[in-house]
Design a protein around this motif. Structure first.
Motif, PDB file in Angstrom:
ATOM      1  N   CYS A 104     -16.269  19.867-108.151  1.00  0.00           N
ATOM      2  CA  CYS A 104     -15.424  19.601-106.977  1.00  0.00           C
ATOM      3  C   CYS A 104     -13.940  19.609-107.338  1.00  0.00           C
ATOM      4  O   CYS A 104     -13.128  20.211-106.621  1.00  0.00           O
ATOM      5  CB  CYS A 104     -15.790  18.259-106.344  1.00  0.00           C
ATOM      6  N   ALA A 105     -13.590  18.950-108.452  1.00  0.00           N
ATOM      7  CA  ALA A 105     -12.179  18.884-108.871  1.00  0.00           C
ATOM      8  C   ALA A 105     -11.623  20.273-109.168  1.00  0.00           C
ATOM      9  O   ALA A 105     -10.503  20.607-108.751  1.00  0.00           O
ATOM     10  CB  ALA A 105     -12.049  17.986-110.100  1.00  0.00           C
ATOM     11  N   LEU A 142      -8.104  16.223-115.139  1.00  0.00           N
ATOM     12  CA  LEU A 142      -9.448  15.736-114.732  1.00  0.00           C
ATOM     13  C   LEU A 142      -9.571  14.239-114.981  1.00  0.00           C
ATOM     14  O   LEU A 142     -10.156  13.513-114.170  1.00  0.00           O
ATOM     15  CB  LEU A 142     -10.536  16.496-115.491  1.00  0.00           C
ATOM     16  N   THR A 152      -7.677  12.353-112.244  1.00  0.00           N
ATOM     17  CA  THR A 152      -8.420  12.412-110.972  1.00  0.00           C
ATOM     18  C   THR A 152      -9.611  11.465-110.985  1.00  0.00           C
ATOM     19  O   THR A 152      -9.885  10.768-110.008  1.00  0.00           O
ATOM     20  CB  THR A 152      -8.908  13.852-110.706  1.00  0.00           C
TER      21      THR A 152
END
Length: 302
Positions: free
Chosen positions: A34-35, A294, A297
């Motif tokens: 998704c990221a 990442l 996030t």
């Protein structure tokens, strides 16, 4: 339920353990997918590193999901699994995604080695310049190698049912497993070759990269460079070393799995399965914390 197999306390523990590991692995890899996809949509571009991570996340998510379905059905509802062609299809897709994970992981290590390491060899310099164009071909090659072994796995899973079309129950399938043993050995060579080749690619890439970083670290110490750069190199070396340790353990588990493939009730098989379910989650977490964007996030979500 009449279709439910008698579940022992050991079997229940196995199902509970792999379920927790599987859902953790799926969540972590779904986060990576998704990221990366959100970043891709926003920037309209995806660099080579992110392409490999995206394919790795997808293969791991599918691998863990299908492996969990296979394990759950084989223990709790074997009558739903051991019928033609459900077993063959599950084995085909499980094998395809497991080997895709294996080869794409190796591609990631090779990519990091070529991209980060500094060597004066002309061949290495040429690879460094062309690595972004080579990545799509590496991913395609990974898919082809995974497809080759998954087709063989499908044929192996199909043979007991060809010999005994009524082997749909748990008891009959155990007899089918005995017949299937003789069909395992021709495929062991290819499976062993793929395990060994991918492991050698990972190990050699990690060793070369560690050597390059260590040499660069020594040069910085000699030239009294800033501590910040030193800390960055130390973090990179620790991350690569953790990759190597994880892959080494995973390789040993893969080899042991080949040895214990027909001994489904043994405690050794349980330990192998536990590690193999943990590997996609733990290694993906290492990849997340090695990537500042990442990591940031993930920490925002948590």
């Amino acid at each position: 339920s009449p279709h439910q197999h008698n579940v022992t306390s050991f079997s229940a523990m196995v199902v509970a353990t792999i379920t927790l590991e599987a859902f953790a692995g799926m969540w972590i890899n779904a986060f990576i997918i998704c990221a990366l996809c959100i970043g891709w949509i926003r920037k309209k571009i995806l660099n080579s590193n992110k392409k490999i991570l995206l394919f790795l996340g997808c293969s791991r998510f599918c691998s863990v999901c299908i492996s969990w379905v296979y394990s759950f059905l084989s223990i709790i509802y074997p009558n739903y699994l051991y019928v033609h062609p459900i077993l063959q299809l599950v084995v085909f897709f499980q094998t395809f995604f497991i080997y895709s994970d294996l080869w794409i992981s190796a591609c990631l290590c090779v990519f990091y080695c070529i991209k980060i390491a500094n060597f004066r060899n002309s061949c290495f310099i040429c690879l460094k310049a062309k690595i972004d164009r080579i990545v799509p071909w590496l991913l395609l090659g990974s898919g082809i190698l995974a497809l080759a072994i998954s087709i063989i796995a499908y044929n192996i899973a199909d043979k007991p049912h060809c010999n005994n079309p009524n082997s749909t129950g748990q008891g009959n399938f155990v007899k089918g497993n005995i017949k299937m043993d003789k069909h395992f050995f021709p495929s062991f060579f290819l499976a062993g070759f793929e395990y060994a080749a991918s492991f050698m690619a990972v190990a050699s890439s990690a060793v070369f990269l560690l050597f390059s970083l260590w040499r660069h670290k020594c040069k910085m110490q000699t030239n009294s460079m800033k501590n910040l750069s030193m800390e960055g190199h130390m973090r990179a070396m620790k991350s690569i070393l953790s990759f190597l340790v994880m892959y080494s353990i995973n390789f040993v588990c893969l080899v042991l799995k080949m040895v214990y493939v027909t001994k489904e009730g043994s405690h050794m098989t349980f330990l192998i399965v536990v590690f193999q379910y943990a590997f996609p989650a733990v290694h993906s977490l290492i990849l997340i914390f090695s990537n500042p964007k990442l990591e940031m996030t993930l920490l925002k979500i948590l």
